[in-house]
Write a protein that holds these residues in place. Structure first.
Motif, PDB file in Angstrom:
ATOM      1  N   SER A  33       7.116   7.152  -6.002  1.00 55.29           N
ATOM      2  CA  SER A  33       5.760   7.964  -5.646  1.00 55.29           C
ATOM      3  C   SER A  33       6.134   9.254  -5.027  1.00 55.29           C
ATOM      4  O   SER A  33       5.356  10.021  -4.480  1.00 55.29           O
ATOM      5  CB  SER A  33       4.937   6.970  -4.855  1.00 55.29           C
ATOM      6  OG  SER A  33       5.473   6.680  -3.759  1.00 55.29           O
ATOM      7  N   GLY A  34       7.410   9.333  -4.279  1.00 56.38           N
ATOM      8  CA  GLY A  34       7.780  10.487  -3.274  1.00 56.38           C
ATOM      9  C   GLY A  34       6.958  10.263  -1.909  1.00 56.38           C
ATOM     10  O   GLY A  34       6.936  10.934  -1.258  1.00 56.38           O
ATOM     11  N   SER A  35       6.420   8.830  -1.778  1.00 57.50           N
ATOM     12  CA  SER A  35       6.004   8.389  -0.499  1.00 57.50           C
ATOM     13  C   SER A  35       6.895   7.422   0.034  1.00 57.50           C
ATOM     14  O   SER A  35       7.721   7.188   0.110  1.00 57.50           O
ATOM     15  CB  SER A  35       4.612   8.348  -0.827  1.00 57.50           C
ATOM     16  OG  SER A  35       3.935   8.186   0.391  1.00 57.50           O
ATOM     17  N   PHE A  36       5.902   6.923   1.113  1.00 53.97           N
ATOM     18  CA  PHE A  36       6.399   5.309   1.580  1.00 53.97           C
ATOM     19  C   PHE A  36       5.682   4.220   1.087  1.00 53.97           C
ATOM     20  O   PHE A  36       4.453   4.584   0.969  1.00 53.97           O
ATOM     21  CB  PHE A  36       6.485   5.702   3.118  1.00 53.97           C
ATOM     22  CG  PHE A  36       7.483   6.478   3.726  1.00 53.97           C
ATOM     23  CD1 PHE A  36       8.493   6.084   4.415  1.00 53.97           C
ATOM     24  CD2 PHE A  36       7.118   7.867   3.868  1.00 53.97           C
ATOM     25  CE1 PHE A  36       9.600   6.803   4.749  1.00 53.97           C
ATOM     26  CE2 PHE A  36       8.345   8.736   4.195  1.00 53.97           C
ATOM     27  CZ  PHE A  36       9.512   8.123   4.790  1.00 53.97           C
ATOM     28  N   PRO A  69      10.837   4.264   2.049  1.00 55.00           N
ATOM     29  CA  PRO A  69      10.623   5.243   1.200  1.00 55.00           C
ATOM     30  C   PRO A  69      10.719   4.822  -0.179  1.00 55.00           C
ATOM     31  O   PRO A  69      11.420   3.839  -0.808  1.00 55.00           O
ATOM     32  CB  PRO A  69      12.024   5.930   1.344  1.00 55.00           C
ATOM     33  CG  PRO A  69      12.778   5.432   2.284  1.00 55.00           C
ATOM     34  CD  PRO A  69      12.148   4.164   2.857  1.00 55.00           C
ATOM     35  N   ASP A  70       9.972   5.270  -0.972  1.00 58.73           N
ATOM     36  CA  ASP A  70       9.713   4.956  -2.608  1.00 58.73           C
ATOM     37  C   ASP A  70       9.903   6.113  -3.291  1.00 58.73           C
ATOM     38  O   ASP A  70       9.203   7.274  -3.529  1.00 58.73           O
ATOM     39  CB  ASP A  70       8.331   4.579  -2.582  1.00 58.73           C
ATOM     40  CG  ASP A  70       8.054   4.137  -4.367  1.00 58.73           C
ATOM     41  OD1 ASP A  70       8.782   3.432  -4.789  1.00 58.73           O
ATOM     42  OD2 ASP A  70       7.049   4.325  -4.560  1.00 58.73           O
ATOM     43  N   ALA A  71      10.870   6.360  -4.163  1.00 62.59           N
ATOM     44  CA  ALA A  71      11.393   7.530  -4.908  1.00 62.59           C
ATOM     45  C   ALA A  71      10.589   7.772  -6.060  1.00 62.59           C
ATOM     46  O   ALA A  71      10.093   8.989  -6.360  1.00 62.59           O
ATOM     47  CB  ALA A  71      12.780   7.363  -5.484  1.00 62.59           C
ATOM     48  N   ALA A  74      13.707  10.290   7.656  1.00 68.18           N
ATOM     49  CA  ALA A  74      12.452   9.443   7.090  1.00 68.18           C
ATOM     50  C   ALA A  74      12.472   9.472   5.427  1.00 68.18           C
ATOM     51  O   ALA A  74      11.838   8.561   4.835  1.00 68.18           O
ATOM     52  CB  ALA A  74      11.457  10.490   7.702  1.00 68.18           C
ATOM     53  N   GLY A  75      13.543  10.278   4.832  1.00 65.61           N
ATOM     54  CA  GLY A  75      13.539  10.305   3.562  1.00 65.61           C
ATOM     55  C   GLY A  75      14.331   9.392   2.924  1.00 65.61           C
ATOM     56  O   GLY A  75      14.062   8.880   1.491  1.00 65.61           O
ATOM     57  N   PHE A  76      15.367   8.767   3.793  1.00 63.34           N
ATOM     58  CA  PHE A  76      16.506   7.954   3.122  1.00 63.34           C
ATOM     59  C   PHE A  76      16.288   6.347   3.847  1.00 63.34           C
ATOM     60  O   PHE A  76      17.052   5.399   3.228  1.00 63.34           O
ATOM     61  CB  PHE A  76      17.656   8.335   3.682  1.00 63.34           C
ATOM     62  CG  PHE A  76      18.020   9.773   2.662  1.00 63.34           C
ATOM     63  CD1 PHE A  76      18.205   9.883   1.234  1.00 63.34           C
ATOM     64  CD2 PHE A  76      17.956  10.920   3.371  1.00 63.34           C
ATOM     65  CE1 PHE A  76      18.448  10.708   0.798  1.00 63.34           C
ATOM     66  CE2 PHE A  76      18.101  11.996   2.804  1.00 63.34           C
ATOM     67  CZ  PHE A  76      18.325  12.088   1.348  1.00 63.34           C
ATOM     68  N   GLY A  77      15.700   6.148   4.742  1.00 56.28           N
ATOM     69  CA  GLY A  77      15.683   4.682   5.460  1.00 56.28           C
ATOM     70  C   GLY A  77      14.129   4.528   6.005  1.00 56.28           C
ATOM     71  O   GLY A  77      13.233   5.243   5.947  1.00 56.28           O
ATOM     72  N   SER A  78      14.026   3.317   6.393  1.00 52.13           N
ATOM     73  CA  SER A  78      12.549   2.798   6.653  1.00 52.13           C
ATOM     74  C   SER A  78      12.358   3.280   8.239  1.00 52.13           C
ATOM     75  O   SER A  78      13.246   3.575   8.687  1.00 52.13           O
ATOM     76  CB  SER A  78      12.581   1.262   6.623  1.00 52.13           C
ATOM     77  OG  SER A  78      13.620   0.726   7.747  1.00 52.13           O
ATOM     78  N   ALA A 133       0.870  -1.104   0.099  1.00 51.38           N
ATOM     79  CA  ALA A 133      -0.030   0.104  -0.238  1.00 51.38           C
ATOM     80  C   ALA A 133       0.858   1.201  -0.035  1.00 51.38           C
ATOM     81  O   ALA A 133       1.748   1.300   0.788  1.00 51.38           O
ATOM     82  CB  ALA A 133      -0.803  -0.181   1.348  1.00 51.38           C
ATOM     83  N   THR A 134       0.786   2.131  -0.824  1.00 55.13           N
ATOM     84  CA  THR A 134       1.484   3.449  -0.959  1.00 55.13           C
ATOM     85  C   THR A 134       0.716   4.432  -0.100  1.00 55.13           C
ATOM     86  O   THR A 134      -0.498   4.598  -0.056  1.00 55.13           O
ATOM     87  CB  THR A 134       1.578   3.954  -2.456  1.00 55.13           C
ATOM     88  OG1 THR A 134       1.989   2.987  -2.989  1.00 55.13           O
ATOM     89  CG2 THR A 134       2.317   5.251  -2.508  1.00 55.13           C
ATOM     90  N   LEU A 135       1.488   4.760   0.823  1.00 50.29           N
ATOM     91  CA  LEU A 135       1.011   6.011   2.002  1.00 50.29           C
ATOM     92  C   LEU A 135       0.580   7.351   1.056  1.00 50.29           C
ATOM     93  O   LEU A 135       1.359   7.290   0.262  1.00 50.29           O
ATOM     94  CB  LEU A 135       1.974   6.261   2.883  1.00 50.29           C
ATOM     95  CG  LEU A 135       2.052   5.271   4.164  1.00 50.29           C
ATOM     96  CD1 LEU A 135       2.534   3.866   3.586  1.00 50.29           C
ATOM     97  CD2 LEU A 135       3.004   5.878   5.216  1.00 50.29           C
ATOM     98  N   PRO A 136      -0.493   7.846   1.449  1.00 51.72           N
ATOM     99  CA  PRO A 136      -0.791   9.148   0.779  1.00 51.72           C
ATOM    100  C   PRO A 136       0.256  10.053   1.093  1.00 51.72           C
ATOM    101  O   PRO A 136       0.928  10.165   2.212  1.00 51.72           O
ATOM    102  CB  PRO A 136      -2.217   9.727   1.874  1.00 51.72           C
ATOM    103  CG  PRO A 136      -2.426   8.235   2.258  1.00 51.72           C
ATOM    104  CD  PRO A 136      -1.699   7.378   2.414  1.00 51.72           C
TER     105      PRO A 136
END
Length: 96
Positions: free
Chosen positions: A65-68, A61-63, A39-43, A21-24
């Motif tokens: 989608s820009g989300s997690f 993080p998912d580059a 938070a931008g580079f790791g779990s 699931a991609t977080l909003p």
């Protein structure tokens, strides 16, 4: 910190066929605001809740989608009856 949201469940096209699931974006922005650059580079460790099932996991993080991304292991999907294409109400609580 607690986040409640709805997200579509999807399956990766890779050989492993993981479900996520991609977080909003607003949830991702909240995570970054709380945890800064980390938070931008790791779990981040979370306790996830879906359809009465709770489990400890991490969001990644998912580059693209820009989300997690929240992974949904087979046991969780089987117990909740969710599959790719379903929209689900999800809650995550940040682990301290």
């Amino acid at each position: 910190m607690r986040y409640d949201f709805e997200a579509e469940i999807w399956r990766s096209s890779g050989a492993s066929g993981w479900f996520f699931a991609t977080l909003p974006i607003e949830v991702a922005e909240g995570l970054r605001a709380l945890h800064g650059p980390r938070a931008g580079f790791g779990s981040l460790r979370v306790r996830a809740h879906l359809a009465g099932v709770n489990w400890d996991t991490s969001v990644f993080p998912d580059a693209r989608s820009g989300s997690f991304l929240l992974p949904l292991k087979a046991q969780v999907r089987e117990r909740t009856g969710v599959t790719a294409g379903d929209r689900a109400a999800i809650r995550i609580d940040l682990a301290i």
